[in-house]
Scaffold this active site. Structure first.
Site, mmCIF file in Angstrom:
data_model
loop_
_atom_site.group_PDB
_atom_site.id
_atom_site.type_symbol
_atom_site.label_atom_id
_atom_site.label_comp_id
_atom_site.label_asym_id
_atom_site.label_seq_id
_atom_site.Cartn_x
_atom_site.Cartn_y
_atom_site.Cartn_z
ATOM 1 N N ASP A 163 4.176 -7.110 -11.283
ATOM 2 C CA ASP A 163 3.913 -6.921 -9.865
ATOM 3 C C ASP A 163 2.452 -7.219 -9.561
ATOM 4 O OD1 ASP A 163 2.515 -4.616 -10.572
ATOM 5 O OD2 ASP A 163 4.149 -3.272 -10.006
ATOM 6 N N ASN A 171 -2.501 -5.339 1.601
ATOM 7 C CA ASN A 171 -1.910 -5.320 2.937
ATOM 8 C C ASN A 171 -2.741 -4.487 3.903
ATOM 9 O OD1 ASN A 171 0.328 -7.008 2.555
ATOM 10 N ND2 ASN A 171 1.569 -5.341 1.720
ATOM 11 N N HIS A 176 -0.306 -7.497 6.853
ATOM 12 C CA HIS A 176 0.982 -7.834 6.230
ATOM 13 C C HIS A 176 1.297 -9.320 6.303
ATOM 14 C CE1 HIS A 176 2.465 -3.785 5.234
ATOM 15 N NE2 HIS A 176 1.774 -3.391 6.287
ATOM 16 N N ASP A 180 2.409 -11.490 3.143
ATOM 17 C CA ASP A 180 3.583 -12.366 3.048
ATOM 18 C C ASP A 180 3.188 -13.740 2.498
ATOM 19 O OD1 ASP A 180 5.181 -10.379 4.028
ATOM 20 O OD2 ASP A 180 5.375 -11.228 6.042
ATOM 21 N N GLU A 207 6.658 -6.017 -4.086
ATOM 22 C CA GLU A 207 5.752 -6.901 -4.815
ATOM 23 C C GLU A 207 6.111 -6.969 -6.289
ATOM 24 O OE1 GLU A 207 3.600 -2.862 -4.908
ATOM 25 O OE2 GLU A 207 5.029 -3.907 -3.651
#
Length: 297
Positions: A163, A171, A176, A180, A207
């Site tokens: 991850d 974020n 956000h 993305d 993630e």
């Protein structure tokens, strides 16, 4: 009335009525039966018969696969074992088949195997994560039972859970939308490093990613994961909340096996290795030898 003949005809009628393609292979690797749907799905010409122990049928079928070598690696790994299989294969014409297999012991055929093929083309794209282009968690849960099915002394399986380091803080810091974009880039990096259709990568959480990779050498599977980690770092995406690297990085638990293991055992060991990578400073891989002991690289 000859009940043996009746039972044989009844069984063939039942199998021919199924919506799935059925292939039965004996312990001697001879194709002993195909139902009507199998021939329809694989476009087998009617003049190709079983007289040559099914070799012509198999060659015709293999010619339609995107990855015939990967298909046969799985077949060889399963031969004369009692392992089950549930995965997917891709055809050159774009179709996707779900492939399942179980073994059975027959008095005449020996340790034989039945293969079941289902056309899942129409639902395949519902299993794609739209953000990364990788497979999604639903697909992962369907494939979970066959994690190490191809492991053998001749075929090494590498399994990774990784991850993004401090992604929540990313974020919070950059928004956000930027997060993305990072996930899209991670999906591209992973896709660029996968070499065979028998390999698979999944986004299993916000993630968190899961990857299964096959190769003939242990060194190859380790190198692949190292390359992915390095490629993510080389993106040079700023992440000031991820010191001391100050860029987007990943932490990874990575398992290697040459012997089939239970999916639950694999996941638990590799997930534990991931947490060791985090505890030891992140942006690194902890390798667990699933056949032996674990250590860091």
């Amino acid at each position: 009335m000859d009940y043996q003949v009746l039972n044989t005809e009844l069984l063939e009628n039942v199998l021919d009525a199924l919506p799935d393609g059925i292939l039965i292979v004996s312990s001697q690797r001879q194709v002993v039966y195909t139902n009507v749907r199998f021939r329809e799905m694989w476009h087998i010409p009617q003049d190709i018969e079983l007289a040559d122990e099914g070799r012509a049928i198999m060659q015709f079928a293999l010619s339609q696969l995107v990855d015939p070598e990967g298909f046969m690696r799985i077949v060889e790994a399963l031969h004369q074992t009692t392992q089950t299989l549930d995965d997917e294969i891709r055809m050159r014409d774009g179709r996707v088949f779900r492939r399942r297999s179980v073994s059975f012991l027959d008095r005449d055929l020996g340790q034989s195997r039945i293969w079941i093929f289902t056309d899942v083309t129409s639902i395949t794209y519902s299993h794609i994560d739209t953000l990364t282009g990788l497979l999604n968690r639903n697909k992962f849960e369907r494939h979970f039972s066959s994690l190490s099915v191809a492991a053998s002394p001749e075929l090494v399986v590498g399994i990774a859970i990784f991850d993004l380091d401090h992604f929540k803080l990313f974020n919070d810091t950059y928004g956000h939308s930027a997060g993305d974009d990072v996930l899209r880039n991670i999906g591209k990096v992973i896709s660029e490093h996968l070499q065979r259709t028998s390999d698979a990568a999944y986004r299993v959480g916000g993630e968190e990613f899961f990857l299964q990779y096959h190769s003939r050498t242990r060194e190859d599977v380790i190198e692949l994961m190292n390359n992915i980690r390095s490629a993510v770092e080389a993106l040079n995406i700023p992440h000031k909340a991820n010191p001391p690297y100050n860029r987007v990085t990943i932490s990874c638990g990575f398992g290697v096996c040459t012997q089939p293991k239970s999916p639950e055992f694999i996941y638990r060991q590799v997930d534990n290795a991931l947490y060791k990578s985090k505890a030891n400073g992140r942006n690194q891989i902890t390798l667990v030898e699933l056949d032996e002991l674990s250590y860091s690289i």
